[in-house]
Design a protein around this motif. Structure first.
Motif, PDB file in Angstrom:
ATOM      1  N   ALA A 134     -11.107 -15.161  26.462  1.00  0.00           N
ATOM      2  CA  ALA A 134      -9.898 -15.198  27.285  1.00  0.00           C
ATOM      3  C   ALA A 134      -8.878 -14.194  26.762  1.00  0.00           C
ATOM      4  N   LEU A 135      -8.093 -13.623  27.669  1.00  0.00           N
ATOM      5  CA  LEU A 135      -7.075 -12.661  27.287  1.00  0.00           C
ATOM      6  C   LEU A 135      -6.089 -13.298  26.323  1.00  0.00           C
ATOM      7  N   ALA A 136      -5.876 -12.608  25.204  1.00  0.00           N
ATOM      8  CA  ALA A 136      -4.916 -13.115  24.235  1.00  0.00           C
ATOM      9  C   ALA A 136      -3.503 -12.993  24.790  1.00  0.00           C
ATOM     10  N   ASP A 137      -2.656 -13.953  24.460  1.00  0.00           N
ATOM     11  CA  ASP A 137      -1.236 -13.847  24.749  1.00  0.00           C
ATOM     12  C   ASP A 137      -0.661 -12.962  23.648  1.00  0.00           C
ATOM     13  N   VAL A 138      -0.682 -11.663  23.897  1.00  0.00           N
ATOM     14  CA  VAL A 138      -0.378 -10.703  22.846  1.00  0.00           C
ATOM     15  C   VAL A 138       1.032 -10.879  22.282  1.00  0.00           C
ATOM     16  N   PRO A 139       2.085 -10.944  23.121  1.00  0.00           N
ATOM     17  CA  PRO A 139       3.418 -11.125  22.529  1.00  0.00           C
ATOM     18  C   PRO A 139       3.519 -12.379  21.662  1.00  0.00           C
ATOM     19  N   ALA A 140       2.895 -13.465  22.103  1.00  0.00           N
ATOM     20  CA  ALA A 140       2.945 -14.696  21.307  1.00  0.00           C
ATOM     21  C   ALA A 140       2.225 -14.513  19.983  1.00  0.00           C
TER      22      ALA A 140
ATOM     23  N   ARG B 296       6.079 -15.707  10.776  1.00  0.00           N
ATOM     24  CA  ARG B 296       5.437 -16.260   9.591  1.00  0.00           C
ATOM     25  C   ARG B 296       5.529 -15.327   8.398  1.00  0.00           C
ATOM     26  N   GLY B 297       5.513 -14.014   8.677  1.00  0.00           N
ATOM     27  CA  GLY B 297       5.464 -13.040   7.597  1.00  0.00           C
ATOM     28  C   GLY B 297       4.026 -12.700   7.254  1.00  0.00           C
ATOM     29  N   CYS B 298       3.833 -11.666   6.465  1.00  0.00           N
ATOM     30  CA  CYS B 298       2.490 -11.208   6.148  1.00  0.00           C
ATOM     31  C   CYS B 298       2.516 -10.355   4.888  1.00  0.00           C
ATOM     32  N   HIS B 299       1.356 -10.266   4.230  1.00  0.00           N
ATOM     33  CA  HIS B 299       1.211  -9.480   3.006  1.00  0.00           C
ATOM     34  C   HIS B 299       2.250  -9.882   1.957  1.00  0.00           C
ATOM     35  N   GLY B 300       2.591 -11.159   1.945  1.00  0.00           N
ATOM     36  CA  GLY B 300       3.551 -11.652   0.970  1.00  0.00           C
ATOM     37  C   GLY B 300       5.002 -11.396   1.323  1.00  0.00           C
ATOM     38  N   ALA B 301       5.243 -10.708   2.432  1.00  0.00           N
ATOM     39  CA  ALA B 301       6.618 -10.412   2.846  1.00  0.00           C
ATOM     40  C   ALA B 301       7.110 -11.502   3.796  1.00  0.00           C
ATOM     41  N   PRO B 302       8.377 -11.900   3.684  1.00  0.00           N
ATOM     42  CA  PRO B 302       8.889 -12.945   4.586  1.00  0.00           C
ATOM     43  C   PRO B 302       8.961 -12.447   6.019  1.00  0.00           C
ATOM     44  N   GLY B 303       8.882 -13.381   6.948  1.00  0.00           N
ATOM     45  CA  GLY B 303       8.961 -13.029   8.351  1.00  0.00           C
ATOM     46  C   GLY B 303      10.390 -12.800   8.806  1.00  0.00           C
ATOM     47  N   ALA B 304      10.501 -12.265  10.002  1.00  0.00           N
ATOM     48  CA  ALA B 304      11.813 -12.094  10.624  1.00  0.00           C
ATOM     49  C   ALA B 304      12.278 -13.435  11.173  1.00  0.00           C
ATOM     50  N   THR B 305      13.559 -13.546  11.443  1.00  0.00           N
ATOM     51  CA  THR B 305      14.107 -14.807  11.950  1.00  0.00           C
ATOM     52  C   THR B 305      14.176 -14.846  13.466  1.00  0.00           C
ATOM     53  N   GLN B 306      14.074 -13.686  14.120  1.00  0.00           N
ATOM     54  CA  GLN B 306      14.165 -13.632  15.573  1.00  0.00           C
ATOM     55  C   GLN B 306      12.860 -13.114  16.165  1.00  0.00           C
ATOM     56  N   ARG B 307      12.458 -13.720  17.290  1.00  0.00           N
ATOM     57  CA  ARG B 307      11.271 -13.272  18.000  1.00  0.00           C
ATOM     58  C   ARG B 307      11.530 -11.921  18.674  1.00  0.00           C
TER      59      ARG B 307
ATOM     60  N   GLY C 263       6.477  -4.655  24.248  1.00  0.00           N
ATOM     61  CA  GLY C 263       5.810  -4.461  25.531  1.00  0.00           C
ATOM     62  C   GLY C 263       4.321  -4.383  25.289  1.00  0.00           C
ATOM     63  N   SER C 264       3.523  -4.771  26.289  1.00  0.00           N
ATOM     64  CA  SER C 264       2.068  -4.721  26.129  1.00  0.00           C
ATOM     65  C   SER C 264       1.406  -4.452  27.472  1.00  0.00           C
ATOM     66  N   TYR C 265       0.169  -3.970  27.399  1.00  0.00           N
ATOM     67  CA  TYR C 265      -0.605  -3.685  28.610  1.00  0.00           C
ATOM     68  C   TYR C 265      -2.071  -3.856  28.286  1.00  0.00           C
ATOM     69  N   ARG C 266      -2.809  -4.441  29.242  1.00  0.00           N
ATOM     70  CA  ARG C 266      -4.245  -4.618  29.061  1.00  0.00           C
ATOM     71  C   ARG C 266      -5.009  -3.858  30.129  1.00  0.00           C
ATOM     72  N   ARG C 267      -6.057  -3.173  29.711  1.00  0.00           N
ATOM     73  CA  ARG C 267      -7.018  -2.606  30.643  1.00  0.00           C
ATOM     74  C   ARG C 267      -8.401  -2.971  30.149  1.00  0.00           C
ATOM     75  N   GLY C 268      -9.062  -3.836  30.912  1.00  0.00           N
ATOM     76  CA  GLY C 268     -10.362  -4.338  30.479  1.00  0.00           C
ATOM     77  C   GLY C 268     -10.223  -5.087  29.167  1.00  0.00           C
ATOM     78  N   PRO C 269     -11.055  -4.782  28.196  1.00  0.00           N
ATOM     79  CA  PRO C 269     -10.988  -5.503  26.918  1.00  0.00           C
ATOM     80  C   PRO C 269      -9.976  -4.935  25.931  1.00  0.00           C
ATOM     81  N   ASP C 270      -9.283  -3.861  26.308  1.00  0.00           N
ATOM     82  CA  ASP C 270      -8.374  -3.203  25.377  1.00  0.00           C
ATOM     83  C   ASP C 270      -6.914  -3.547  25.675  1.00  0.00           C
ATOM     84  N   VAL C 271      -6.106  -3.595  24.623  1.00  0.00           N
ATOM     85  CA  VAL C 271      -4.689  -3.944  24.734  1.00  0.00           C
ATOM     86  C   VAL C 271      -3.862  -2.917  23.959  1.00  0.00           C
TER      87      VAL C 271
END
Length: 274
Positions: free
Chosen positions: A17-23, A31-42, A111-119
């Motif tokens: 199924a198509l991923a909800d890319v922005p989510a 959540r943060g990544c690579h040990g770095a804290p995440g941002a507070t705003q979406r 912003g995001s766009y899907r064409r076939g299996p690519d995003v």
């Protein structure tokens, strides 16, 4: 303007199924990544950025895609995902390959766009200069930040400056500051010499201000009073003006030209009256 383009390649696999890319991107951002804290705003969705992401899918460069979509950014980054399976995989890939950009708090829209299996995904900081009606508020804020800086000794490059007395706003200086900002915006040119050949002292004199000493700081591309003052503090020659005890008054003005490379142009004038 900072830009980066990153391509993520996945091995071929059945399309789920198509991923909800922005989510998925926002999940990593918060959540943060690579040990770095995440941002507070979406990251906020933006339809023009969706159109720009579609432009990437047909071979546009990132600057070209934004321009064709009518979107102006201060900074932006893009990512391409191939054969995207599902939400979990999008979050995992973004976390491993696109972490720095996604958690960058200065980037606020997606912003995001899907064409076939690519995003295709773009994250960006929009060009959002202060409105003309904000001029008084911005002037007061620049004065406040300038006086906060002057209240403490600091190094301007290799030169040590002690704390200096606070400045006051000089209404007579506002007009030459505004006119020079407009001149720079009109010609897309950051320069202390006006296009009529005038110097800062010439412009202040024309305004009817009788001065003993005059100084000027310039900036372009920054959206807020905080960015402008921080940039001046970080530049030795601008910092020297800002910290100089010779000055007792100041004014600041900005002008916007969305079709120019600089976008917004700032003039901070310093002076001491005779």
């Amino acid at each position: 303007m900072s830009r980066a383009i990153l391509y993520l390649l996945l091995s071929a696999c059945p399309l789920a199924a198509l991923a909800d890319v922005p989510a998925a991107v926002n999940e990593v951002r918060l959540r943060g990544c690579h040990g770095a804290p995440g941002a507070t705003q979406r990251l906020r969705g933006n339809r023009q950025l969706d159109a720009a992401a579609r432009g990437l899918s047909v071979g546009d460069s990132l600057p070209g895609a934004e321009q064709h979509a009518g979107y102006r950014s201060v900074a932006s980054s893009s990512v391409r995902l191939r054969n995207v399976p599902g939400d979990r995989d999008v979050a995992r890939l973004v976390e491993s390959q696109f972490c720095t950009q996604v958690i960058d708090r200065s980037l606020t829209e997606i912003g995001s766009y899907r064409r076939g299996p690519d995003v295709w995904v773009i994250v960006a900081a929009p060009f959002s200069p202060p409105a003309p009606g904000d001029r008084d508020r911005v002037s007061r804020r620049v004065l406040e930040l300038t006086n906060e800086a002057r209240a403490h000794g600091r190094l301007c490059g290799r030169v040590a400056y002690p704390a200096a007395p606070p400045l006051v706003l000089a209404p007579t200086l506002e007009r030459p500051a505004r006119e020079h900002s407009q001149d720079m915006a009109r010609h897309d040119d950051l320069d202390h010499v006006g296009h009529d050949g005038s110097s800062p002292a010439d412009r202040v004199t024309r305004a009817g201000y009788k001065w003993r000493v005059v100084g000027e700081n310039l900036a372009s591309g920054v959206m807020t009073a905080e960015e402008a003052v921080n940039g001046w503090i970080g530049s030795p020659h601008h910092c020297e003006n800002l910290m100089s005890p010779r000055f007792s008054e100041m004014a600041v003005a900005y002008a916007v030209n969305t079709s120019s490379a600089g976008g917004i142009f700032w003039t901070q004038l310093f002076a001491t009256p005779r």
